[in-house]
Design a protein around this motif. Structure first.
Motif, PDB file in Angstrom:
ATOM      1  N   ASN A 102       0.855  -1.189   0.000  1.00  0.00           N
ATOM      2  CA  ASN A 102       0.000   0.000   0.000  1.00  0.00           C
ATOM      3  C   ASN A 102       0.891   1.239   0.000  1.00  0.00           C
TER       4      ASN A 102
ATOM      5  N   GLY B 103      -4.269   9.368   3.455  1.00  0.00           N
ATOM      6  CA  GLY B 103      -5.177   9.361   2.317  1.00  0.00           C
ATOM      7  C   GLY B 103      -5.216  10.705   1.619  1.00  0.00           C
TER       8      GLY B 103
ATOM      9  N   GLU C  23     -10.625   9.170   4.128  1.00  0.00           N
ATOM     10  CA  GLU C  23     -10.348   7.968   3.339  1.00  0.00           C
ATOM     11  C   GLU C  23     -10.108   6.731   4.198  1.00  0.00           C
ATOM     12  N   TYR C  24      -9.380   6.891   5.308  1.00  0.00           N
ATOM     13  CA  TYR C  24      -9.039   5.728   6.125  1.00  0.00           C
ATOM     14  C   TYR C  24      -9.825   5.660   7.433  1.00  0.00           C
TER      15      TYR C  24
ATOM     16  N   LYS D 158     -11.264   2.231   6.566  1.00  0.00           N
ATOM     17  CA  LYS D 158     -10.427   1.328   5.776  1.00  0.00           C
ATOM     18  C   LYS D 158      -9.195   0.973   6.587  1.00  0.00           C
ATOM     19  N   ASP D 159      -8.758  -0.285   6.485  1.00  0.00           N
ATOM     20  CA  ASP D 159      -7.556  -0.677   7.207  1.00  0.00           C
ATOM     21  C   ASP D 159      -6.316  -0.359   6.378  1.00  0.00           C
TER      22      ASP D 159
ATOM     23  N   GLY E 216      -6.301  -1.192   2.815  1.00  0.00           N
ATOM     24  CA  GLY E 216      -7.308  -0.569   1.972  1.00  0.00           C
ATOM     25  C   GLY E 216      -8.639  -1.281   1.979  1.00  0.00           C
TER      26      GLY E 216
ATOM     27  N   GLY F 277     -11.071   1.239  11.108  1.00  0.00           N
ATOM     28  CA  GLY F 277     -10.243   2.117  10.297  1.00  0.00           C
ATOM     29  C   GLY F 277      -8.760   1.824  10.428  1.00  0.00           C
ATOM     30  N   ALA F 278      -7.957   2.857  10.217  1.00  0.00           N
ATOM     31  CA  ALA F 278      -6.505   2.758  10.331  1.00  0.00           C
ATOM     32  C   ALA F 278      -5.998   3.984  11.077  1.00  0.00           C
TER      33      ALA F 278
ATOM     34  N   PHE G 203      -4.034   7.190  10.740  1.00  0.00           N
ATOM     35  CA  PHE G 203      -3.687   7.961   9.546  1.00  0.00           C
ATOM     36  C   PHE G 203      -3.267   9.379   9.907  1.00  0.00           C
TER      37      PHE G 203
END
Length: 256
Positions: free
Chosen positions: A74, A95, A100-101, A104-105, A108, A114-115, A117
């Motif tokens: 990624n 992102g 965006e995250y 999302k992990d 992606g 999530g992640a 970020f």
């Protein structure tokens, strides 16, 4: 009367069957909800597969090759963040937007947790005077769940350091403040303005507003990293832990 009684008994059996069916469905739904909640919280911790990409901790000129390998999976991966003595031990992504995250992990894929970020406005190499990193507040301490613990004086005093690994360098993190703020606090969340005007006003604001603070001799020449998550009780409440970034090689040379 006999036919009416039989019809009534049949109706009662049908009602009982429907009631039992509804109870069974409620039980299945409840069990699924518990399993789903468990899966979300369990998935919020870093997996063994992901841990293989965590840098070893050796600060060398070769950098952190395992992190570079994760970037091949990624390209949005920017760093690996660790705060000593906490559950904060994750890769950091960035992102195109700060949304965006959120769900999302690091790979992606969709994930409610999530992640971790960094702000989309920040330079990807953490070279800005002020960099802000976000993570969900998970009640089991995963992601940035432990950030809220820094509001406690004892916890704050016992957790003072961390490490930020980049593909080609490593930074120590010296934690110096914990602030409780609103999600719309422009002093903290207007990252572009802070980086454009200098960090002097931000440093003054942090010291004034801090729930916990330690004097480590911060100056406008120092780079600041903020770790932000949601507060427990307030919808727009936020808790942010601030630290100073220092290149590890400079620290080693200075102590030699």
């Amino acid at each position: 009367m006999g036919a009416a009684a039989r019809l009534a008994r049949a109706g009662n059996r049908l009602i009982s069957f429907i009631a039992l069916l509804l109870i069974a469905l409620m039980f299945v739904y409840g069990a699924y909800s518990l399993w789903d909640t468990w899966a979300v919280y369990r998935g919020a911790f870093v997996s063994n597969d992901l841990l293989q990409f965590k840098p070893s901790g050796d600060s060398t000129e070769a950098g952190n090759p395992t992190l570079a390998e994760l970037q091949q999976i990624n390209p949005d991966v920017r760093a690996w963040l660790t705060v000593d003595g906490t559950h904060i031990d994750y890769p950091v992504v960035q992102g195109e937007t700060d949304m965006e995250y959120v769900n999302k992990d690091v790979y992606g894929d969709f994930a409610l947790s999530g992640a971790i970020f960094m702000a989309s406005q920040n330079s990807p190499d953490f070279s800005d005077p002020y960099t802000l990193v976000y993570g969900h507040h998970m009640d089991n301490g995963a992601m940035f769940g432990d950030v809220v613990e820094f509001t406690d004086r004892t916890y704050f005093e016992e957790h003072t350091a961390g490490t930020l690994y980049l593909p080609d360098s490593t930074y120590s993190i010296t934690l110096f403040a914990c602030v409780e703020a609103d999600a719309y606090d422009q002093q903290i969340y207007n990252i572009s303005a802070v980086n454009g005007e200098g960090t002097g006003a931000l440093l003054d604001y942090i010291e004034e507003q801090a729930a916990q603070y330690r004097d480590i001799g911060m100056t406008e020449d120092d780079r600041i990293i903020g770790l932000s998550t949601c507060a427990e009780a307030e919808t727009n409440g936020r808790v942010i832990v601030f630290g100073r970034l220092d290149p590890m090689n400079e620290i080693q040379e200075g102590g030699a």
